[in-house]
Structures are given as C-alpha cells and as structure tokens.
Design a protein around this motif. Structure first.
Motif, PDB file in Angstrom:
ATOM      1  N   LEU A 251       0.782  -1.160   0.001  1.00 41.57           N
ATOM      2  CA  LEU A 251       0.031  -0.034   0.035  1.00 41.57           C
ATOM      3  C   LEU A 251       0.862   1.196   0.034  1.00 41.57           C
ATOM      4  O   LEU A 251       2.076   1.513   0.849  1.00 41.57           O
ATOM      5  N   THR A 252       0.526   2.423  -0.723  1.00 39.48           N
ATOM      6  CA  THR A 252       1.067   3.343  -0.652  1.00 39.48           C
ATOM      7  C   THR A 252       0.886   4.007   0.618  1.00 39.48           C
ATOM      8  O   THR A 252      -0.349   3.661   1.473  1.00 39.48           O
ATOM      9  N   PRO A 253       1.306   5.206   1.183  1.00 45.39           N
ATOM     10  CA  PRO A 253       0.987   6.000   2.304  1.00 45.39           C
ATOM     11  C   PRO A 253      -0.277   6.435   2.484  1.00 45.39           C
ATOM     12  O   PRO A 253      -0.799   6.435   3.590  1.00 45.39           O
ATOM     13  N   ARG A 254      -0.875   6.901   1.400  1.00 43.82           N
ATOM     14  CA  ARG A 254      -2.249   7.447   1.061  1.00 43.82           C
ATOM     15  C   ARG A 254      -3.234   6.103   1.254  1.00 43.82           C
ATOM     16  O   ARG A 254      -4.175   6.206   1.995  1.00 43.82           O
ATOM     17  N   GLN A 255      -3.075   4.971   0.854  1.00 45.88           N
ATOM     18  CA  GLN A 255      -3.669   3.780   0.911  1.00 45.88           C
ATOM     19  C   GLN A 255      -3.686   3.246   2.273  1.00 45.88           C
ATOM     20  O   GLN A 255      -4.787   2.706   2.726  1.00 45.88           O
ATOM     21  N   ARG A 256      -2.604   3.329   2.920  1.00 47.67           N
ATOM     22  CA  ARG A 256      -2.214   2.741   4.162  1.00 47.67           C
ATOM     23  C   ARG A 256      -3.103   3.767   5.115  1.00 47.67           C
ATOM     24  O   ARG A 256      -3.965   3.196   6.057  1.00 47.67           O
ATOM     25  N   SER A 257      -3.192   4.967   4.907  1.00 52.05           N
ATOM     26  CA  SER A 257      -3.846   5.841   6.054  1.00 52.05           C
ATOM     27  C   SER A 257      -5.567   5.749   6.000  1.00 52.05           C
ATOM     28  O   SER A 257      -6.220   5.452   6.594  1.00 52.05           O
ATOM     29  N   PHE A 258      -5.938   5.531   4.497  1.00 49.47           N
ATOM     30  CA  PHE A 258      -7.386   5.211   4.227  1.00 49.47           C
ATOM     31  C   PHE A 258      -7.817   3.969   4.984  1.00 49.47           C
ATOM     32  O   PHE A 258      -8.878   3.574   5.445  1.00 49.47           O
ATOM     33  N   PHE A 259      -6.922   2.898   4.571  1.00 47.39           N
ATOM     34  CA  PHE A 259      -7.088   1.406   5.190  1.00 47.39           C
ATOM     35  C   PHE A 259      -7.220   1.528   6.791  1.00 47.39           C
ATOM     36  O   PHE A 259      -8.245   0.910   7.166  1.00 47.39           O
ATOM     37  N   ASN A 260      -6.409   2.266   7.402  1.00 42.61           N
ATOM     38  CA  ASN A 260      -6.403   2.286   8.979  1.00 42.61           C
ATOM     39  C   ASN A 260      -7.723   2.827   9.196  1.00 42.61           C
ATOM     40  O   ASN A 260      -8.519   2.662  10.295  1.00 42.61           O
ATOM     41  N   LEU A 261      -8.303   4.101   8.570  1.00 43.10           N
ATOM     42  CA  LEU A 261      -9.671   4.543   8.680  1.00 43.10           C
ATOM     43  C   LEU A 261     -10.636   3.602   8.586  1.00 43.10           C
ATOM     44  O   LEU A 261     -11.667   3.400   9.189  1.00 43.10           O
ATOM     45  N   ALA A 262     -10.412   2.919   7.432  1.00 43.12           N
ATOM     46  CA  ALA A 262     -11.616   1.800   7.071  1.00 43.12           C
ATOM     47  C   ALA A 262     -11.933   0.678   8.076  1.00 43.12           C
ATOM     48  O   ALA A 262     -12.787   0.412   8.294  1.00 43.12           O
ATOM     49  N   ILE A 263     -10.614   0.292   8.485  1.00 44.60           N
ATOM     50  CA  ILE A 263     -10.727  -0.852   9.710  1.00 44.60           C
ATOM     51  C   ILE A 263     -11.376  -0.282  10.695  1.00 44.60           C
ATOM     52  O   ILE A 263     -12.338  -0.961  11.465  1.00 44.60           O
ATOM     53  N   ARG A 264     -11.200   0.810  11.088  1.00 48.37           N
ATOM     54  CA  ARG A 264     -11.842   1.237  12.575  1.00 48.37           C
ATOM     55  C   ARG A 264     -13.283   1.677  12.166  1.00 48.37           C
ATOM     56  O   ARG A 264     -14.056   1.038  12.951  1.00 48.37           O
ATOM     57  N   ARG A 265     -13.726   1.864  10.828  1.00 46.09           N
ATOM     58  CA  ARG A 265     -15.228   1.864  10.812  1.00 46.09           C
ATOM     59  C   ARG A 265     -15.640   0.604  10.733  1.00 46.09           C
ATOM     60  O   ARG A 265     -16.874   0.569  11.102  1.00 46.09           O
ATOM     61  N   TYR A 266     -15.077  -0.323  10.092  1.00 48.53           N
ATOM     62  CA  TYR A 266     -15.480  -1.699   9.953  1.00 48.53           C
ATOM     63  C   TYR A 266     -15.694  -2.117  11.473  1.00 48.53           C
ATOM     64  O   TYR A 266     -16.703  -2.765  11.567  1.00 48.53           O
ATOM     65  N   ASP A 267     -14.899  -1.993  12.286  1.00 50.36           N
ATOM     66  CA  ASP A 267     -14.824  -2.302  13.545  1.00 50.36           C
ATOM     67  C   ASP A 267     -16.292  -1.928  14.340  1.00 50.36           C
ATOM     68  O   ASP A 267     -16.859  -2.415  15.108  1.00 50.36           O
ATOM     69  N   VAL A 268     -16.539  -0.496  14.058  1.00 47.23           N
ATOM     70  CA  VAL A 268     -17.737   0.146  14.686  1.00 47.23           C
ATOM     71  C   VAL A 268     -19.186  -0.653  14.125  1.00 47.23           C
ATOM     72  O   VAL A 268     -19.868  -0.851  15.042  1.00 47.23           O
ATOM     73  N   VAL A 269     -19.249  -0.743  12.774  1.00 45.94           N
ATOM     74  CA  VAL A 269     -20.340  -1.519  12.368  1.00 45.94           C
ATOM     75  C   VAL A 269     -20.309  -3.024  13.033  1.00 45.94           C
ATOM     76  O   VAL A 269     -21.400  -3.357  13.420  1.00 45.94           O
ATOM     77  N   ASP A 270     -19.215  -3.603  13.118  1.00 50.36           N
ATOM     78  CA  ASP A 270     -19.275  -4.702  13.728  1.00 50.36           C
ATOM     79  C   ASP A 270     -19.766  -4.877  14.954  1.00 50.36           C
ATOM     80  O   ASP A 270     -20.476  -5.894  15.363  1.00 50.36           O
ATOM     81  N   GLU A 271     -19.097  -3.900  15.838  1.00 52.95           N
ATOM     82  CA  GLU A 271     -19.694  -4.021  17.201  1.00 52.95           C
ATOM     83  C   GLU A 271     -21.090  -3.633  17.375  1.00 52.95           C
ATOM     84  O   GLU A 271     -21.901  -4.154  18.239  1.00 52.95           O
ATOM     85  N   PHE A 272     -21.566  -2.790  16.272  1.00 54.23           N
ATOM     86  CA  PHE A 272     -23.289  -2.442  16.500  1.00 54.23           C
ATOM     87  C   PHE A 272     -24.122  -3.545  15.970  1.00 54.23           C
ATOM     88  O   PHE A 272     -24.771  -3.940  16.796  1.00 54.23           O
ATOM     89  N   LEU A 273     -23.398  -4.411  15.046  1.00 51.44           N
ATOM     90  CA  LEU A 273     -24.289  -5.542  14.712  1.00 51.44           C
ATOM     91  C   LEU A 273     -24.007  -6.801  15.570  1.00 51.44           C
ATOM     92  O   LEU A 273     -25.084  -7.438  15.980  1.00 51.44           O
ATOM     93  N   GLU A 274     -22.954  -6.875  16.317  1.00 54.70           N
ATOM     94  CA  GLU A 274     -22.733  -7.757  17.362  1.00 54.70           C
ATOM     95  C   GLU A 274     -23.730  -7.646  18.424  1.00 54.70           C
ATOM     96  O   GLU A 274     -24.230  -8.743  19.074  1.00 54.70           O
ATOM     97  N   ALA A 275     -24.012  -6.587  18.520  1.00 56.42           N
ATOM     98  CA  ALA A 275     -25.026  -6.264  19.900  1.00 56.42           C
ATOM     99  C   ALA A 275     -26.455  -6.627  19.719  1.00 56.42           C
ATOM    100  O   ALA A 275     -27.524  -6.752  20.309  1.00 56.42           O
ATOM    101  N   THR A 276     -26.860  -6.588  18.195  1.00 54.48           N
ATOM    102  CA  THR A 276     -28.170  -7.041  17.827  1.00 54.48           C
ATOM    103  C   THR A 276     -28.219  -8.519  17.018  1.00 54.48           C
ATOM    104  O   THR A 276     -29.202  -8.909  16.895  1.00 54.48           O
ATOM    105  N   LYS A 277     -27.090  -9.388  17.356  1.00 57.60           N
ATOM    106  CA  LYS A 277     -27.232 -10.589  16.968  1.00 57.60           C
ATOM    107  C   LYS A 277     -28.254 -11.659  17.722  1.00 57.60           C
ATOM    108  O   LYS A 277     -28.087 -11.369  19.063  1.00 57.60           O
TER     109      LYS A 277
END
Length: 212
Positions: free
Chosen positions: A125-151
């Motif tokens: 990954l380029t530095p820009r891609q890496r920065s975006f990837f880190n942000l996307a991972i945090r977003r994915y974790d937020v969604v996963d936590e939200f849905l885990e509570a509704t499982k």
C-alpha cells in the motif's frame, strides 16, 4: 462490502504471472443451476472500500469464501489478504467502475453457468492507501460492534428471507435483529452499513445509529 456463506458450487482458481509487488488472480466458480444469477451470499468474500482520493480498492475484510480459500492454499506465494489494494477488476481500472462491477459481488452468471473474476492486486500500500485502510478498519469495527449487539442466537431459522441478498435465513450464518424488528444475515447488514454514514434498516429505512 459483501456477504458470503459456504458455497453450493465448485470453485477453482488460476494464477497469472506476478509483476513486482502486484499479482494477477483469476477466480472461477461453477453454478449449481446454470443460467441463474449468482446469489450475493455466494460471492468472493471481499469487503472493499475506497474514496474519491483513491483510484484503487482496499481490501478491509475477507469473509468466508471457498474461492479465496482455495486460491490461498494453492498459491501461498501470493495470497489474497486484508490490507492489499485491488488495481483492476475484469479489465476495469477506474474506482467507480470497479466498485460497480457486478462480478466483484458475484451478481452476474455467464451463460455457460460460470462466474469469473480477474483482479490485479498490489500487496504494498502507498502511504495514502495505508492511511485510508486504517480509517476503514476502524469504521468496519464500529459496524461490527453495532451488529454484534443485535445478533440473535446462531443457527436460528426464519420464515422470511434476508431482503438484502434474498437468500433464506436458514441458520447457515449469524442473523441480526434490528431494533425495528427486521432480520438480516449479519454479513449482509455489515456490508450495507459499512458503506453508509448512518445505519438505516434496508426494509423500513428506520434510522438505527451511525458513526463519526
């Protein structure tokens, strides 16, 4: 941004020549019922993300996928992994074209009953891609936590199908029950909410929450 269960179809993978840090992948799956659309729940397992600052798609998660599993077993020298960039999907190199390519989500079947996807993947990954990837991972974790509570309990079967993928809620995967009362495959809801700022029910459009 996708949802995948164990395949009902046979899948195979074929390697193409690698170039520097990038390598080409061809994944092919044969449908059980030729001539029909491939259900979303039998796609390639790739959860990808991008934004206007990127031309590439970044792999954020790989859910259960027979094709990717076979590829990684057969080609350990160039596995498909989280944190890689997809540079090309079936000849398409523009971000929006790749995101909208039905082949990426397994929505299109060939007339001969096969679904095919070819990708050019870069492991560095380029530095820009890496920065975006880190942000996307945090977003994915937020969604996963939200849905885990509704499982709801695992292996629960429902009469109505998941309205996102139109496949039966037959207990083959985790099911979530949103506060509005509607049920979906967890991975289907995960894909839907991951691409949205606010979490809204795909059935009634009820606002359920969001992330910042």
């Amino acid at each position: 941004m996708a949802c995948f269960f164990p395949f009902r179809c046979r899948a195979r993978a074929q390697v193409l020549p690698c170039q520097e840090s990038a390598f080409r992948v061809t994944l092919e799956a044969e449908l059980k019922d030729p001539g029909t659309d491939w259900p979303l729940s039998q796609g390639w397992g790739l959860v990808v993300s991008s934004d206007e600052a990127l031309r590439e798609l970044v792999i954020v998660n790989i859910q259960e996928s027979t094709s990717v599993k076979h590829w990684n077993l057969e080609h350990p020298e160039c596995p498909i992994e989280v944190g890689q960039a997809i540079l090309e999907v079936n000849g398409k190199t523009e971000r929006n074209e790749m995101l909208e390519a039905p082949e990426l989500w397994g929505k299109t079947a060939w007339k001969d009953g096969k679904v095919l996807i070819q990708m050019l993947i870069d492991v560095q990954l380029t530095p820009r891609q890496r920065s975006f990837f880190n942000l996307a991972i945090r977003r994915y974790d937020v969604v996963d936590e939200f849905l885990e509570a509704t499982k709801v309990a695992h292996n629960v079967c429902m009469v109505e199908p998941c309205t996102i993928c139109q496949e039966a809620l037959d207990g083959s995967s985790d099911v979530v029950r949103l506060s509005c009362g509607h049920h979906f495959h967890k991975c289907c809801a995960q894909k839907r909410f991951f691409s949205q700022k606010n979490f809204r029910c795909p059935c009634c459009n009820n606002l359920l929450g969001g992330w910042n």
